[in-house]
Design an enzyme around this catalytic site. Structure first.
Site, PDB file in Angstrom:
ATOM      1  N   LYS A 117       0.829  -1.203   0.000  1.00 40.87           N
ATOM      2  CA  LYS A 117       0.000   0.000   0.000  1.00 40.87           C
ATOM      3  C   LYS A 117       0.865   1.255   0.000  1.00 40.87           C
ATOM      4  O   LYS A 117       0.480   2.289  -0.550  1.00 40.87           O
ATOM      5  CB  LYS A 117      -0.937  -0.008   1.208  1.00 40.87           C
ATOM      6  CG  LYS A 117      -2.006  -1.097   1.165  1.00 40.87           C
ATOM      7  CD  LYS A 117      -2.913  -1.004   2.383  1.00 40.87           C
ATOM      8  CE  LYS A 117      -4.047  -2.024   2.300  1.00 40.87           C
ATOM      9  NZ  LYS A 117      -3.574  -3.407   2.409  1.00 40.87           N
ATOM     10  N   GLU A 207      -2.402   6.203   8.348  1.00 39.92           N
ATOM     11  CA  GLU A 207      -2.906   7.375   7.634  1.00 39.92           C
ATOM     12  C   GLU A 207      -4.077   7.999   8.386  1.00 39.92           C
ATOM     13  O   GLU A 207      -4.655   7.381   9.291  1.00 39.92           O
ATOM     14  CB  GLU A 207      -3.335   6.993   6.218  1.00 39.92           C
ATOM     15  CG  GLU A 207      -4.441   5.964   6.162  1.00 39.92           C
ATOM     16  CD  GLU A 207      -4.664   5.429   4.752  1.00 39.92           C
ATOM     17  OE1 GLU A 207      -3.757   5.580   3.902  1.00 39.92           O
ATOM     18  OE2 GLU A 207      -5.734   4.851   4.498  1.00 39.92           O
ATOM     19  N   HIS A 242     -13.879  -3.361   9.164  1.00 40.19           N
ATOM     20  CA  HIS A 242     -13.216  -2.958   7.921  1.00 40.19           C
ATOM     21  C   HIS A 242     -13.324  -4.017   6.833  1.00 40.19           C
ATOM     22  O   HIS A 242     -12.554  -4.009   5.878  1.00 40.19           O
ATOM     23  CB  HIS A 242     -11.737  -2.626   8.167  1.00 40.19           C
ATOM     24  CG  HIS A 242     -11.526  -1.601   9.224  1.00 40.19           C
ATOM     25  ND1 HIS A 242     -11.883  -0.278   9.063  1.00 40.19           N
ATOM     26  CD2 HIS A 242     -11.016  -1.695  10.483  1.00 40.19           C
ATOM     27  CE1 HIS A 242     -11.581   0.392  10.161  1.00 40.19           C
ATOM     28  NE2 HIS A 242     -11.066  -0.445  11.026  1.00 40.19           N
ATOM     29  N   GLU A 282      -9.350   0.909  -5.643  1.00 42.30           N
ATOM     30  CA  GLU A 282     -10.281   1.295  -4.580  1.00 42.30           C
ATOM     31  C   GLU A 282     -10.043   2.740  -4.158  1.00 42.30           C
ATOM     32  O   GLU A 282      -8.899   3.186  -4.050  1.00 42.30           O
ATOM     33  CB  GLU A 282     -10.138   0.355  -3.384  1.00 42.30           C
ATOM     34  CG  GLU A 282     -10.393  -1.104  -3.745  1.00 42.30           C
ATOM     35  CD  GLU A 282     -10.501  -1.995  -2.523  1.00 42.30           C
ATOM     36  OE1 GLU A 282     -10.039  -1.582  -1.436  1.00 42.30           O
ATOM     37  OE2 GLU A 282     -11.040  -3.105  -2.655  1.00 42.30           O
ATOM     38  N   GLU A 303      -6.200   1.779  -2.432  1.00 44.62           N
ATOM     39  CA  GLU A 303      -5.279   0.718  -2.789  1.00 44.62           C
ATOM     40  C   GLU A 303      -5.716   0.109  -4.115  1.00 44.62           C
ATOM     41  O   GLU A 303      -6.822   0.365  -4.597  1.00 44.62           O
ATOM     42  CB  GLU A 303      -5.243  -0.379  -1.720  1.00 44.62           C
ATOM     43  CG  GLU A 303      -6.574  -1.088  -1.517  1.00 44.62           C
ATOM     44  CD  GLU A 303      -6.517  -2.138  -0.430  1.00 44.62           C
ATOM     45  OE1 GLU A 303      -5.406  -2.621  -0.128  1.00 44.62           O
ATOM     46  OE2 GLU A 303      -7.570  -2.487   0.118  1.00 44.62           O
ATOM     47  N   ASN A 305      -6.136  -3.687  -5.836  1.00 39.33           N
ATOM     48  CA  ASN A 305      -6.103  -5.134  -5.666  1.00 39.33           C
ATOM     49  C   ASN A 305      -5.789  -5.764  -7.010  1.00 39.33           C
ATOM     50  O   ASN A 305      -6.580  -5.663  -7.955  1.00 39.33           O
ATOM     51  CB  ASN A 305      -7.445  -5.643  -5.140  1.00 39.33           C
ATOM     52  CG  ASN A 305      -7.671  -5.217  -3.706  1.00 39.33           C
ATOM     53  OD1 ASN A 305      -6.959  -5.635  -2.805  1.00 39.33           O
ATOM     54  ND2 ASN A 305      -8.646  -4.350  -3.497  1.00 39.33           N
ATOM     55  N   ARG A 307      -5.985  -8.513  -8.531  1.00 35.90           N
ATOM     56  CA  ARG A 307      -6.623  -9.826  -8.625  1.00 35.90           C
ATOM     57  C   ARG A 307      -8.098  -9.620  -8.886  1.00 35.90           C
ATOM     58  O   ARG A 307      -8.595  -8.495  -8.936  1.00 35.90           O
ATOM     59  CB  ARG A 307      -6.442 -10.601  -7.315  1.00 35.90           C
ATOM     60  CG  ARG A 307      -6.950  -9.815  -6.093  1.00 35.90           C
ATOM     61  CD  ARG A 307      -6.926 -10.630  -4.835  1.00 35.90           C
ATOM     62  NE  ARG A 307      -7.116  -9.839  -3.638  1.00 35.90           N
ATOM     63  CZ  ARG A 307      -8.286  -9.434  -3.159  1.00 35.90           C
ATOM     64  NH1 ARG A 307      -9.399  -9.720  -3.824  1.00 35.90           N
ATOM     65  NH2 ARG A 307      -8.370  -8.736  -2.050  1.00 35.90           N
TER      66      ARG A 307
END
Length: 665
Positions: A117, A207, A242, A282, A303, A305, A307
């Protein structure tokens, strides 16, 4: 061009089934792992060849060398990693290619660029994509006495709340919200531990925590010829710990300006890293009152992903494409169709994740035997299932057992279809989130429009009260039906012959009935028998549904061992159960815990930390133990102050729910 003929799927459960279903349709043979003498029924019709292993466990699916070896030994010419496990591991992707296998995923360099990240943030900044203030690469020691200077300095500068999360992986693992400096060290240590256990890496990122964000993501698809397309967007803001539980496409209430900007940012980032195959970028969209008043919808990169995502079916439903098929075609060297640049969504699709967990007990995982599973069916209803009709939810893996996807011409119609499907779904087994999903889909703010990622945490008490109120309305009828079931009025005693082994659940029954069946045994519905030992030659179980109280159907199930029996009734979208011959451990653990002389395990799992010894004085809310269950860590805290008389476990012990971890003096 490379033609894939035999595909090894380095994954399990509903993921393996999803990938295999498309591969089989394309004429590709499929291979998967199993540790069962008879493979799970939900895989038998889509997997051509099973590789038997001693035990399926996370460590196996995280063993890159073992996965490559199994693929080569089974004669595969390609490997699909699915999602989770090694799917975003650049080293694994490179090892697959080095072994001469086709890797069904983005090339290793793209994975490496986005794997961290922290590194992904840097790439996003370079590509002109906005990011939230944060730091990465800071050291995290192994205990609270270590050096936290860099992290604490950032916290003082940025202020609270903050979010600490694993630099690798996802799914809510290794993630904690920090509201004060006094919580910072413990949160960082827990995140580090979960990050190592889930992803094999202790790197973290910290963050600023947005006060009112929506989680909106863009599906991208790219080929090896430089083409990158945005295949719509999804909203995934309904989350607990989350981790997403509801996703939908398209994301509601975005302006066209915001939607186009999100898509453009995702494509820009994909091109910047030379991306190929499926991926998801995202974002957090600021949904604060001030941002909404201004008419703006600012967003920030979260981030990427690298995949396929758990929630990819909602995109498939509204865009009419098979993303797994496109993955296989891209991996073979094909170009993506040019018309992907002009795709437009049709209708609305909603996906809910069904978890074996108890919303009334802090979403604690609830592994255990499943006596009966009857998923709903009908127009616009799709399932991704990793559970047999009679099965067991293991504590070794994530608690998600199935995904229900519904699609209709509009969001309200899709939600109405979702409620109907939830009402017609019967899962007799451990605690699940089915009733919470129904409540969210009917009377919540989510049912009325877009919500933030903080919504479920704030609304949960009210939602649970609503569920309890509905349950009370049907309690008398459910109790009457349970009484009739235990008397044998529904004629299910013919299942006894299949349940003689007291050591394990081998059979169960379920059927639909009407109110008359409770008082008139002669009006018995047809009984469906199911065995967890059945082979491919055994037909699927069937069930009939009558009209029950208030015009609603009900379902029932029952299982027995030599020492206990449990019965289930489902009516009006609610599940009721009754266990005889022993006290319900879950209820026992929660009842008057402050007066108990024992410290009980709230979940089954592995003891990974013991923070007090016999004779120690502990204060109320002190953490005494840390348990790992279903890839998450749970602290067992003291419900009162006092001295511990005995500690009955050590690090590494496996315990069941309700196990006596310690006792008070």
């Amino acid at each position: 061009m490379t033609q894939v003929r035999r595909l090894f799927i380095a994954n399990r459960g509903e993921i393996a089934r999803r990938i295999a279903a498309t591969a089989r349709r394309m004429g590709i043979q499929t291979i998967a792992l199993t540790d069962r003498a008879t493979p799970p029924a939900y895989l038998l019709d889509v997997i051509d060849h099973f590789v038997h292993v001693e035990e399926e466990k996370p460590a196996l699916y995280l063993d890159a060398a073992a996965m490559v070896r199994h693929a080569k030994d089974s004669g595969a010419d390609a490997l699909h990693p699915g999602f989770g496990f090694l799917s975003e591991n650049a080293g694994f992707a490179a090892a697959v290619q080095k072994a001469g296998l086709v890797w069904v995923g983005p090339h290793p360099e793209a994975i490496e660029a986005m794997a961290s990240k922290a590194g992904a943030r840097d790439r996003a900044v370079a590509a002109g994509v906005p990011v939230i203030l944060g730091i990465s690469g800071f050291p995290v020691p192994t205990d609270e006495k270590g050096d936290f200077k860099e992290l604490e300095a950032f916290a003082q500068k940025a202020g609270f709340p903050l979010l600490i999360k694993a630099a690798l992986g996802g799914g809510g693992k290794g993630m904690r919200t920090v509201n004060a400096m006094g919580e910072l060290r413990e949160a960082a240590l827990r995140c580090r531990s979960e990050a190592i256990n889930s992803f094999g890496d202790d790197a973290l990122i910290c963050e600023q925590y947005l006060g009112a964000p929506r989680h909106v993501e863009v599906q991208v698809m790219a080929d090896k010829h430089g083409n990158v397309f945005a295949i719509g967007d999804r909203d995934c803001s309904v989350q607990r710990r989350h981790q997403k539980i509801i996703e939908e496409a398209p994301a509601p209430e975005l302006t066209e300006t915001t939607r186009k900007a999100l898509h453009a940012a995702a494509v820009c980032l994909g091109k910047a890293v030379g991306y190929d195959n499926a991926g998801t970028v995202e974002f957090l969209v600021d949904w604060s009152e001030s941002a909404r008043r201004s008419g703006e919808q600012p967003f920030y990169f979260l981030e990427m992903n690298t995949r396929l995502q758990v929630e990819h079916p909602v995109t498939e439903e509204v865009y009419g494409i098979d993303l797994v098929e496109q993955q296989l075609r891209v991996a073979s060297g094909e170009r993506l169709p040019a018309h992907f640049a002009a795709l437009a969504p049709r209708g609305h699709s909603v996906e809910v994740r069904i978890y074996a967990e108890d919303p009334f007990q802090g979403f604690f995982p609830a592994p255990g035997p499943v006596a009966a599973f009857k998923p709903a069916s009908g127009p616009g209803v799709r399932w991704e299932i990793g559970l047999d009709e009679v099965d067991e939810v293991t504590g070794r893996f994530d608690p998600m057992v199935a995904k229900l996807i519904v699609t209709a011409d509009s969001r309200p119609s899709a939600l109405a279809r979702l409620v109907d499907a939830l009402d017609q779904t019967f899962l007799a087994g451990p605690a699940t989130n089915l009733t919470l999903l129904r409540e969210l889909s009917t009377v919540s703010d989510f049912a009325r429009g877009a919500v933030t990622t903080h919504y479920l945490g704030a609304a949960l008490p009210k939602l649970l009260q609503g569920i309890a109120k509905r349950a009370a309305e049907h309690e008398a009828q459910a109790s009457e039906l349970l009484d009739a079931l235990e008397r044998g009025d529904f004629g299910e005693t013919q299942a006894d012959g299949l349940a003689r082994d007291p050591a394990k659940l081998t059979a169960a029954i379920f059927a639909g009935g009407s109110a008359a069946a409770a008082t008139a045994p002669s009006a018995r519905p047809r009984i469906a028998l199911m065995s967890s030992q059945r082979s491919a030659a055994v037909p699927h179980a069937t069930a009939q549904s009558g009209r029950g109280f208030a015009g609603r159907p009900f379902w029932f199930a029952r299982w027995r061992t030599a020492t206990e029996q449990q019965s289930w009734i489902a009516i009006g979208g609610l599940h009721y159960s009754r266990r005889a011959a022993r006290k319900d451990r879950a209820a026992g653990a929660g009842a008057d815990a402050a007066a108990s002389t024992d410290v009980l395990a709230p979940v089954p799992g592995k003891v990974i930390a013991v923070k007090a010894s016999a004779g120690a004085e502990v204060a109320q809310n002190d953490a005494i133990f840390v348990l790992e269950s279903m890839k998450m860590e749970f602290e067992v805290k003291a419900v009162r102050g006092g001295k511990l008389a005995a500690v009955n476990v050590k690090v590494g012990d496996q315990v069941t729910a309700g196990f006596k971890l310690a006792s008070w003096a």
